[in-house]
Design a protein around this motif. Structure first.
Motif, PDB file in Angstrom:
ATOM      1  N   ALA A  32       0.841  -1.191   0.000  1.00 36.29           N
ATOM      2  CA  ALA A  32       0.000   0.000   0.000  1.00 36.29           C
ATOM      3  C   ALA A  32       0.872   1.235   0.000  1.00 36.29           C
ATOM      4  O   ALA A  32       2.021   1.199   0.418  1.00 36.29           O
ATOM      5  CB  ALA A  32      -0.917   0.005   1.227  1.00 36.29           C
ATOM      6  N   MET A 187      -1.696   1.892  11.728  1.00 36.62           N
ATOM      7  CA  MET A 187      -3.113   2.186  11.540  1.00 36.62           C
ATOM      8  C   MET A 187      -3.735   2.831  12.788  1.00 36.62           C
ATOM      9  O   MET A 187      -4.777   3.463  12.714  1.00 36.62           O
ATOM     10  CB  MET A 187      -3.883   0.908  11.186  1.00 36.62           C
ATOM     11  CG  MET A 187      -4.008  -0.086  12.302  1.00 36.62           C
ATOM     12  SD  MET A 187      -4.876  -1.616  11.824  1.00 36.62           S
ATOM     13  CE  MET A 187      -6.550  -1.005  11.671  1.00 36.62           C
ATOM     14  N   SER A 230      -1.865  -2.601   6.731  1.00 36.86           N
ATOM     15  CA  SER A 230      -2.408  -2.080   5.488  1.00 36.86           C
ATOM     16  C   SER A 230      -1.581  -2.476   4.267  1.00 36.86           C
ATOM     17  O   SER A 230      -2.001  -2.270   3.136  1.00 36.86           O
ATOM     18  CB  SER A 230      -2.487  -0.546   5.548  1.00 36.86           C
ATOM     19  OG  SER A 230      -1.181   0.002   5.547  1.00 36.86           O
TER      20      SER A 230
END
Length: 234
Positions: A32, A187, A230
């Motif tokens: 990501a 996150m 992620s």
């Protein structure tokens, strides 16, 4: 934990803290892109007031200073992690047993012993500690220089700052949350760019290690950087 030596001995302090982080990593796959983040100077706290935010910024920066080896708490955005946690379920004690009686002198193994939520402990603890700093050092904690802040935190850690019994775990919670913010998955707002994981060599949430199960590789340093939940890579 010896605050006075944090500038030069961060690795041992943090390596110990990594094993007790409340928010771990889970295994996922794809890569990501790095998220854009608001600079700390422009961040608007979700729970903390202006003075409380200044305290958390100052306190965490002394618990994990920017000097020495590895990133500091501010580079890892630990204050953001703490603010978001206090604004969420943790701060409101959603998962804690809060019914009395509460015994401030009870063995810690008996569990949480305050009628206050973690968010309330921060609010009351910061106010009481700042009052103590004003009385003994003629300035709020965040306005002291680094030496004064280290001395004040040492007094707080040793129990030399008189606090209401319901606030007795304020320093312990602050230190624990600082470690968690340094090591939790990005996150949750902290561990920016996986700085904490990079520092201790933690691989993060990689989904597979099959390429590294060959006995011939025993003793060979793992060469890949950490991966977040992620999919972001350091």
């Amino acid at each position: 934990m010896a605050i006075r030596t944090m500038d030069t001995t961060r690795r041992g302090f943090l390596a110990a803290g990594a094993s007790v982080s409340a928010l771990g990593a889970l295994a996922v796959g794809a890569r990501a892109q790095s998220r854009e983040v608001v600079p700390l100077s422009a961040y608007r706290p979700k729970y903390l007031s202006g003075d409380e935010w200044a305290f958390v910024m100052a306190a965490t920066s002394r618990l994990i200073p920017s000097s020495g080896d590895g990133a500091g708490a501010l580079e890892a955005r630990v204050p953001v992690f703490i603010d978001l946690q206090l604004a969420g379920d943790y701060g409101q004690a959603t998962d804690l047993y809060m019914a009395g009686p509460h015994d401030a002198a009870a063995n810690p193994l008996y569990g949480y012993q305050s009628p206050l939520t973690p968010a309330q402990i921060y609010r009351g603890g910061i106010r009481a500690f700042d009052d103590w700093c004003q009385q003994t050092k003629q300035a709020r904690f965040s306005d002291l220089d680094a030496v004064g802040q280290d001395a004040a935190l040492t007094s707080l850690e040793k129990g030399e700052v008189r606090l209401d019994p319901a606030l007795r775990d304020f320093f312990t919670i602050l230190l624990q949350n600082t470690k968690e913010g340094y090591f939790a998955d990005p996150m949750y707002g902290g561990n920016h760019a996986m700085a904490g994981w990079v520092h201790i060599g933690f691989p993060g949430a990689r989904a597979s290690y099959l390429d590294w199960t060959d006995p011939k590789l025993d003793g060979v340093p793992y060469p890949l950087g950490p991966v977040s939940i992620s999919g972001e890579r350091a």
